[in-house]
Design a protein around this motif. Structure first.
Motif, mmCIF file in Angstrom:
data_model
loop_
_atom_site.group_PDB
_atom_site.id
_atom_site.type_symbol
_atom_site.label_atom_id
_atom_site.label_comp_id
_atom_site.label_asym_id
_atom_site.label_seq_id
_atom_site.Cartn_x
_atom_site.Cartn_y
_atom_site.Cartn_z
ATOM 1 N N GLY A 1 -25.099 -26.110 21.566
ATOM 2 C CA GLY A 1 -26.358 -26.796 21.845
ATOM 3 C C GLY A 1 -26.296 -28.307 21.745
ATOM 4 O O GLY A 1 -26.983 -29.008 22.504
ATOM 5 N N ARG B 1 -29.410 -25.760 25.488
ATOM 6 C CA ARG B 1 -29.977 -26.704 24.525
ATOM 7 C C ARG B 1 -30.149 -26.073 23.159
ATOM 8 O O ARG B 1 -30.719 -26.654 22.243
ATOM 9 C CB ARG B 1 -31.307 -27.233 25.058
ATOM 10 C CG ARG B 1 -31.131 -28.275 26.167
ATOM 11 C CD ARG B 1 -32.364 -28.454 26.986
ATOM 12 N NE ARG B 1 -32.517 -27.402 27.986
ATOM 13 C CZ ARG B 1 -33.660 -27.075 28.559
ATOM 14 N NH1 ARG B 1 -34.773 -27.708 28.221
ATOM 15 N NH2 ARG B 1 -33.709 -26.128 29.473
ATOM 16 N N ASP C 1 -32.335 -22.542 29.812
ATOM 17 C CA ASP C 1 -31.495 -22.662 28.623
ATOM 18 C C ASP C 1 -30.832 -21.309 28.360
ATOM 19 O O ASP C 1 -31.485 -20.388 27.876
ATOM 20 C CB ASP C 1 -32.339 -23.081 27.414
ATOM 21 C CG ASP C 1 -31.539 -23.135 26.115
ATOM 22 O OD1 ASP C 1 -30.301 -22.933 26.145
ATOM 23 O OD2 ASP C 1 -32.157 -23.370 25.055
ATOM 24 N N THR D 1 -26.960 -30.243 25.176
ATOM 25 C CA THR D 1 -28.184 -31.038 25.223
ATOM 26 C C THR D 1 -27.879 -32.425 25.778
ATOM 27 O O THR D 1 -28.660 -32.992 26.552
ATOM 28 C CB THR D 1 -28.827 -31.140 23.836
ATOM 29 O OG1 THR D 1 -29.274 -29.836 23.425
ATOM 30 C CG2 THR D 1 -30.012 -32.094 23.838
#
Length: 384
Positions: free
Chosen positions: A22, A17, A56, A26
């Protein structure tokens, strides 16, 4: 310790994320979260809730490897939903196999892989690149420039696109790569080379943060996107929103899902996604594939009654699902999924006009063993 009948189904969720990938990961994470919440709200699986353990890795391959090991060895997890870039999948594969876990992998990728410990739910190259090559040649012209991030997925995808273009009488007028997280100057230099070559279209496998920089540089160079677009397999609604829709209209995406697909299943998914994560957050192939694979997992788990990799895999390959993108089913020989290819052209509002879509799902051919390079994929059994 909980009694067996009170226990949860513990699963790992391993998406970045943050970091270079990212934005898209996400979206994987949110699609996964929505599906788990829906299943749990409906009573779970066999009366037990799904309990996600989430990490993450921040797009760091060493972190992917370490966190996969933690999930499997320390957290009591046997199933992981995770990874997007091929580099991250490759980094965890030996760990997954050593611990006999099961990775559900929701990303498009280059193919040429098989593991009894992986379920592949993203598109293979015959489900996106083949039709896109025909579309570029027919709609824009024969001179194609190729760009990519410098790792296995772009290199392999671009090799196949080059073979397709040349087999159909086109010409590759340039091919450039940049590091995965190259700076703005590297992508401006890439655009300068494109301008010098003056191709009819650009095929890009630049991904993550680099793709955002490339598209901004392309817009800043003033190139007419309606006549000379960038075509990709990855630049979907969420990343367009991050770049700015005004910089992306006219660009082309080959994908199995678009938010604009007209079906009851998709309307319900889009409504649920926006209700949960915000009206301004679009759905995309990243969130939809991650969402669909969790529902396929739940159906397989209900049949198998166990998270054991071998028994759950066998049950998974027998499942089908009416997903937002259309009907999904597995090809048992390859552990990949039948998908319906499509092509969209980006609009000024950040959505896509779906200008072509297959009449029916296409069988995955991850090893390109049966696909014909000279065929016109827009005509053979397909409809606009």
């Amino acid at each position: 310790m909980a009694k067996e009948d009170d226990a949860t189904w513990r699963v790992g969720v391993l998406f970045s994320r943050s970091g270079v990938s990212g934005v898209t990961e996400t979206e994987h994470f949110l699609g996964t979260a929505l599906a788990i919440e829906e299943i749990n709200t409906a009573g779970g699986v066999l009366g037990r809730q799904i309990e996600p353990i989430c990490y993450d890795p921040a797009a760091d391959n060493d972190a992917y490897r370490a966190l996969a090991r933690r999930l499997l060895a320390d957290d009591g997890v046997e199933v992981i939903f995770g990874c997007s870039l091929s580099a991250s999948r490759k980094s965890v594969l030996s760990t997954i196999e050593r611990h006999n876990g099961l990775l559900w992998y929701p990303s498009i990728y280059e193919g040429f892989e098989y593991s009894e410990n992986v379920i592949y739910t993203g598109a293979t190259l015959n489900q996106n690149v083949f039709a896109l090559a025909d579309f570029l040649l027919q709609e824009y012209g024969p001179r194609i420039f190729i760009v990519g991030s410098d790792y296995i997925y772009p290199r392999e995808s671009n090799r196949v696109m080059r073979d397709l273009i040349e087999a159909k009488g086109g010409t590759i007028v340039g091919e450039l790569y940049a590091p995965l997280d190259a700076d703005e100057d590297a992508h401006k230099a890439m655009v300068a080379e494109i301008l010098r070559a003056a191709p009819d279209a650009v095929f890009s496998t630049v991904v993550g943060r680099g793709a955002e920089r490339l598209y901004r540089a392309y817009a800043d160079a003033g190139i007419d996107r309606a006549r000379r677009p960038i075509a990709s397999l990855t630049m979907s609604e969420g990343q367009i929103q991050a770049i700015g829709a005004e910089r992306c209209s006219g660009h082309v995406l080959a994908a199995h899902y678009f938010e604009q697909l007209d079906s009851d299943e998709n309307r319900r998914f889009v409504q649920a996604f926006k209700a949960r994560f915000g009206e301004g957050r679009p759905t995309s192939m990243w969130s939809e594939t991650a969402y669909a694979q969790v529902h396929l997992f739940a159906k397989a788990l209900a049949e198998a009654g166990t998270l054991d990799a071998e028994r759950l895999s066998a049950a998974a390959l027998r499942q089908s699902f009416a997903a937002p993108e259309g009907d999904l089913a597995f090809d048992g020989e390859t552990r990949h999924i039948w998908l319906t290819p499509g092509i969209g052209v980006a609009r000024a509002d950040g959505q896509f006009d779906v200008v072509w879509r297959s009449r029916r799902p296409v069988r995955p051919d991850p090893y390109l063993a049966a696909s014909r390079f000279e065929s016109n994929w827009l005509e053979e059994g397909l409809a606009s």
